[in-house]
Design a protein around this motif. Structure first.
Motif, PDB file in Angstrom:
ATOM      1  N   SER A 189       8.354  25.099  42.404  1.00  0.00           N
ATOM      2  CA  SER A 189       8.306  26.390  41.721  1.00  0.00           C
ATOM      3  C   SER A 189       7.017  26.509  40.925  1.00  0.00           C
ATOM      4  O   SER A 189       6.489  25.505  40.438  1.00  0.00           O
ATOM      5  CB  SER A 189       9.494  26.539  40.768  1.00  0.00           C
ATOM      6  N   TYR A 234       7.405  30.264  44.943  1.00  0.00           N
ATOM      7  CA  TYR A 234       8.036  29.056  45.457  1.00  0.00           C
ATOM      8  C   TYR A 234       7.271  28.505  46.657  1.00  0.00           C
ATOM      9  O   TYR A 234       6.643  29.261  47.414  1.00  0.00           O
ATOM     10  CB  TYR A 234       9.477  29.350  45.881  1.00  0.00           C
ATOM     11  N   ARG A 236      11.599  21.878  47.204  1.00  0.00           N
ATOM     12  CA  ARG A 236      11.117  23.200  46.839  1.00  0.00           C
ATOM     13  C   ARG A 236      10.412  23.124  45.498  1.00  0.00           C
ATOM     14  O   ARG A 236      11.000  22.696  44.504  1.00  0.00           O
ATOM     15  CB  ARG A 236      12.259  24.213  46.765  1.00  0.00           C
ATOM     16  N   GLY A 265       9.265  20.776  40.134  1.00  0.00           N
ATOM     17  CA  GLY A 265      10.025  20.485  41.340  1.00  0.00           C
ATOM     18  C   GLY A 265       9.519  19.316  42.155  1.00  0.00           C
ATOM     19  O   GLY A 265      10.123  18.946  43.165  1.00  0.00           O
ATOM     20  N   PHE A 311       6.049  24.481  55.990  1.00  0.00           N
ATOM     21  CA  PHE A 311       5.990  24.987  54.612  1.00  0.00           C
ATOM     22  C   PHE A 311       5.988  26.514  54.625  1.00  0.00           C
ATOM     23  O   PHE A 311       5.339  27.141  55.484  1.00  0.00           O
ATOM     24  CB  PHE A 311       4.714  24.533  53.912  1.00  0.00           C
ATOM     25  N   THR A 312       6.670  27.100  53.663  1.00  0.00           N
ATOM     26  CA  THR A 312       6.611  28.549  53.464  1.00  0.00           C
ATOM     27  C   THR A 312       6.517  28.833  51.973  1.00  0.00           C
ATOM     28  O   THR A 312       6.946  28.028  51.144  1.00  0.00           O
ATOM     29  CB  THR A 312       7.853  29.253  54.028  1.00  0.00           C
ATOM     30  N   MET A 313       5.936  29.989  51.639  1.00  0.00           N
ATOM     31  CA  MET A 313       5.909  30.390  50.243  1.00  0.00           C
ATOM     32  C   MET A 313       6.603  31.719  50.084  1.00  0.00           C
ATOM     33  O   MET A 313       6.660  32.523  51.025  1.00  0.00           O
ATOM     34  CB  MET A 313       4.483  30.450  49.694  1.00  0.00           C
ATOM     35  N   SER A 314       7.162  31.936  48.904  1.00  0.00           N
ATOM     36  CA  SER A 314       7.818  33.205  48.608  1.00  0.00           C
ATOM     37  C   SER A 314       7.557  33.556  47.151  1.00  0.00           C
ATOM     38  O   SER A 314       7.241  32.693  46.345  1.00  0.00           O
ATOM     39  CB  SER A 314       9.315  33.121  48.887  1.00  0.00           C
ATOM     40  N   GLN A 317       8.465  26.157  49.701  1.00  0.00           N
ATOM     41  CA  GLN A 317       9.516  25.419  50.396  1.00  0.00           C
ATOM     42  C   GLN A 317       8.870  24.489  51.404  1.00  0.00           C
ATOM     43  O   GLN A 317       8.134  24.937  52.288  1.00  0.00           O
ATOM     44  CB  GLN A 317      10.467  26.382  51.104  1.00  0.00           C
ATOM     45  N   ASN A 321       9.559  21.583  54.211  1.00  0.00           N
ATOM     46  CA  ASN A 321      10.545  20.948  55.089  1.00  0.00           C
ATOM     47  C   ASN A 321       9.852  19.924  55.982  1.00  0.00           C
ATOM     48  O   ASN A 321       8.640  19.966  56.173  1.00  0.00           O
ATOM     49  CB  ASN A 321      11.233  22.005  55.953  1.00  0.00           C
ATOM     50  N   SER A 337      13.230  17.509  52.462  1.00  0.00           N
ATOM     51  CA  SER A 337      12.759  18.805  51.993  1.00  0.00           C
ATOM     52  C   SER A 337      12.641  18.811  50.477  1.00  0.00           C
ATOM     53  O   SER A 337      13.308  18.034  49.786  1.00  0.00           O
ATOM     54  CB  SER A 337      13.732  19.917  52.422  1.00  0.00           C
TER      55      SER A 337
END
Length: 140
Positions: free
Chosen positions: A21, A80, A19, A8, A68-71, A82, A84, A17
């Motif tokens: 992976s 992931y 994302r 990614g 930034f966030t992770m999931s 993310q 921004n 932005s």
């Protein structure tokens, strides 16, 4: 065999932005501690975000807080990141990593001397498993 494969990355404009992976194999997501790191040219590795089920800990670096966030998608065994509102200083190779040894840390962060995520993201920590990395370049 544990494998982590990031994807990614690419070129993105300032303010944009992206994302990333991280496809994981060789272990299950029943109990995990996994983190995102980055390393910019000429700079030390930086731990960015982490989440651990062993003690419920998490970590977000000040440099990416609010952007930034992770999931974790357990069904896809994929993590992931993310990102921004990207800045030029976010240019780096991004890695995901995991270390099963920190899963021994079971006590909640409020009573533990050092949480699983702090252990995993500690500067220069000897982390067991790494992906190959994916390059993110942010330009104006």
């Amino acid at each position: 065999e544990v494998q982590l494969v990031e994807s990614g990355g690419g070129l993105v404009r300032v303010g944009g932005s992206l994302r990333l992976s991280c496809a994981a194999s060789g272990f299950t997501f029943d109990d995990y501690a996994i983190a995102w790191f980055r390393q910019a040219p000429g700079k030390e590795r930086e731990g960015l975000l982490c989440t651990s089920t062993s003690d419920g800990s998490s970590y977000t670096a000040d440099s990416v807080k609010g952007r930034f966030t992770m999931s974790v998608d357990k069904a896809r065994s994929t993590v992931y990141l993310q990102m921004n509102n990207l800045k030029e200083e976010d240019t780096a190779v991004y890695y995901c990593a995991t270390d099963f040894r920190v899963l021994r840390i079971r006590r909640p962060p409020s009573v533990s001397p050092r949480s699983a995520c702090v252990t995993l993201t500690f500067p220069r920590a000897d982390v067991e498993h790494w992906g190959q990395g994916t390059l993110v370049t942010v330009s104006s």
